[in-house]
Design an enzyme around this catalytic site. Structure first.
Site, PDB file in Angstrom:
ATOM      1  N   GLY A 207      88.530  51.935  74.794  1.00  0.00           N
ATOM      2  CA  GLY A 207      87.633  52.936  74.197  1.00  0.00           C
ATOM      3  C   GLY A 207      86.203  52.687  74.594  1.00  0.00           C
ATOM      4  CG  ASN A 208      83.563  55.477  74.993  1.00  0.00           C
ATOM      5  OD1 ASN A 208      82.979  55.992  74.053  1.00  0.00           O
ATOM      6  ND2 ASN A 208      84.423  56.137  75.767  1.00  0.00           N
TER       7      ASN A 208
END
Ligand code: CTP
Length: 409
Positions: A207-208
C-alpha cells in the site's frame, strides 16, 4: 468585496460551552458585510450574554416565538434568510431538528426556512460518537443540510477528544463557500481517491500513505458546485450522500470502476495514489512465517490515468496528479505528455505539510490549453486541501468547451 457582503444570515446559537465562539463568528460575518440576525435558544443564554450578540450583530437578539412585535418571527426570519447557520449545534438541537420538532424560535426557523442550512456541531466526545447523534446527523446530511465537522481538542472539563467546535476561521470559510455559484451544474465529474492495496496474501498488502483527503475534497467541492459526482475510492471518509461512492481496493478494481464511470464524464480527476507494483500471484492462504521469508514477485499495475487518456472522448477534461520528491516541474511535465492528461496537479510530497496524510497541500498545476501549444504553470501556495480542490476545479472549469455546454447535458 467579500462574497458575504449583503447576505442575510440567521445565526442560531444553541446551548453549549462553545457558544462563546459564536460571538467571534458573528463579529467576522458582520465585518465581512453580512446582515446577521442572531437567534439564541433559552439554554445558550446560560453560556453567553444576549447583550454581547446584540452589540455585535446587525439586529437585536431574538429568542422567543412569542415576540410581541412580530407574531410569527420564525417565518419572517426563515423566509428572509439567504442562509441559516447553527453554531454551536448541540446534540439536542440536532435531534430536535432531525425529528422535525419546532419547540423554540430556532428550531421553528429551521423548519420554516427554504434557505440552505449549515450546522456546526459541538459536544463531548461520547455524545458526538453516540449512534443516535451520528444517525441524526446522517439524516440531516441526506436532506441536504451542510455540516462543519467538529475538531479534536480540549473539551469542557479538560477532556481531550473529538467534538470541539471547529475554529471560527474554518466556519467562516464554510459559510463563504455556501455562496459559491454552482458553475459545474450539468457536469458529470468522476474522481478517484485513496491509495490502492495490492494483496500479497489474504492479510497482507502493498500500500501507500495516501489518506484520500485531497480526492475527497475535490469530490465534495465539485458536488457543492452543482456537479453530479462519482467518487471511486479505497477509503472511508464522511462525504455528502448526493455523491455516488464506488468502493474499490486494488488498482485493477479501480481501473475497471474508473473506465466505466469516466466513459460519459465531463471531468475526470485521478487523485488516487495507485500502487505501481503488485504481486504476480497473491497467495490464497496466509503465508506462514515459519516457512522462511517469502519471495514476492511483482509486476506493474495498469496505469489508469494513461488508459483514460487513450480513450478520452472529445471535450472531456482529464486531470492527473503527480507525487514527486524531486524535479517537480520536469517530472510533472513528463506525466502530462505521457499520460494524455489536460492538467497535472503536482506536489513535492517530501516538503513539510504537503501531500500524503496532511490536511494541507502545496501544488503546481500544469495546464495544457488546446488553443496554445504551450503549457501554463500555476503556483498554488500551501493551503487547506479544500482550497486546493477549489483551485483545481477553477482550472478545469476554465477548460470548459467554448460553447459553455457540458458534455453530459
Ligand atoms: N496513476 C495511475 N495508475 C497507476 C499509477 C499512477 O492512474 N498505476 C496516476 C495517479 O493517479 C496520478 C498519476 O498517475 O494521477 C501520477 O501518479 P504518480 O504516482 O505521481 O506517478 P507514476 O505514474 O506512478 O510514476 P512514478 O512512480 O515514476 O513517479
Amino acid at each position: 468585496m467579500s462574497i458575504l457582503s449583503g447576505r442575510r444570515i440567521v445565526l442560531g446559537v444553541s446551548g453549549g460551552i462553545a457558544a462563546y465562539k459564536a460571538v467571534e463568528v458573528c463579529r467576522r460575518l458582520v465585518d465581512a458585510g453580512a446582515h446577521v440576525s442572531p437567534v439564541l435558544t433559552e439554554a445558550s443564554r446560560h453560556f453567553v450574554g444576549e447583550t454581547t450578540f446584540s452589540a455585535l450583530a446587525s439586529e437585536p437578539v431574538q429568542t422567543s416565538l412569542w415576540d410581541e412585535t412580530s407574531p410569527i418571527p420564525h417565518t419572517k426570519l426563515g423566509q428572509g434568510a439567504d442562509l441559516v447557520v447553527v453554531c454551536p449545534a448541540t446534540a439536542r438541537l440536532l435531534g430536535t431538528y432531525a425529528a422535525g420538532i419546532a419547540n423554540d424560535l430556532l428550531t421553528a426557523t429551521l423548519l420554516a426556512t427554504r434557505a440552505p442550512v449549515l450546522v456546526c456541531p459541538a459536544m463531548h466526545t461520547e455524545m458526538w460518537e453516540h449512534p443516535a447523534v451520528q444517525d441524526n446527523l446522517a439524516l440531516l446530511l441526506s436532506r441536504g443540510v451542510h455540516v462543519v465537522a467538529p475538531e479534536e481538542g480540549r473539551l469542557a472539563g479538560g477532556d481531550i477528544g473529538a467534538g470541539r467546535l471547529a475554529d471560527p476561521a474554518v466556519i467562516i470559510e464554510a459559510i463563504e463557500r455556501m455562496f459559491v455559484p454552482p458553475d459545474l451544474q450539468g457536469w458529470k465529474v468522476v474522481v478517484s481517491s485513496g491509495g490502492t492495496r495490492e494483496a500479497i496474501d489474504p492479510v497482507r498488502f502493498i500500500g501507500n500513505r495516501s489518506s484520500g483527503k485531497q480526492g475527497h475534497a475535490i469530490a465534495a467541492e465539485a458536488d457543492r458546485r452543482g456537479a453530479k459526482v462519482t467518487l471511486v475510492t479505497t477509503v472511508d471518509r464522511p462525504i455528502n450522500q448526493s455523491i455516488i461512492q464506488v468502493r474499490v481496493e486494488s488498482a485493477e478494481q479501480m481501473r475497471q470502476a474508473m473506465m466505466a464511470a469516466a466513459a460519459d464524464a465531463d471531468l475526470v480527476v485521478m487523485a488516487a495514489a495507485v500502487a505501481d507494483f503488485r504481486p504476480v500471484a497473491p497467495a490464497a492462504d496466509k503465508i506462514k512465517k515459519d516457512r522462511g521469508v517469502p519471495q514476492v514477485i511483482l509486476e506493474p499495475t495498469p496505469d489508469i490515468l494513461a488508459a483514460l487518456g487513450v480513450v478520452k472522448p472529445a471535450g472531456q477534461i482529464l486531470v492527473g496528479f503527480a507525487a514527486e520528491t524531486s524535479d517537480l516541474r520536469e517530472n510533472a511535465l513528463g506525466k502530462l505528455t505521457r499520460k494524455g492528461a489536460d492538467v497535472i496537479v503536482a506536489n513535492d510530497v517530501s516538503a513539510p505539510l504537503v501531500g500524503f496524510e496532511h490536511d494541507t497541500n502545496q501544488v503546481i498545476i500544469l495546464v495544457r490549453r488546446a488553443e496554445a501549444d504551450e503549457v501554463d504553470i500555476i503556483d498554488v501556495p500551501l493551503d487547506d486541501k479544500r482550497r486546493i480542490a477549489a483551485v483545481v476545479l477553477d482550472v478545469a472549469a476554465s477548460l470548459r468547451p467554448t460553447d459553455g455546454v457540458a458534455r453530459s447535458n
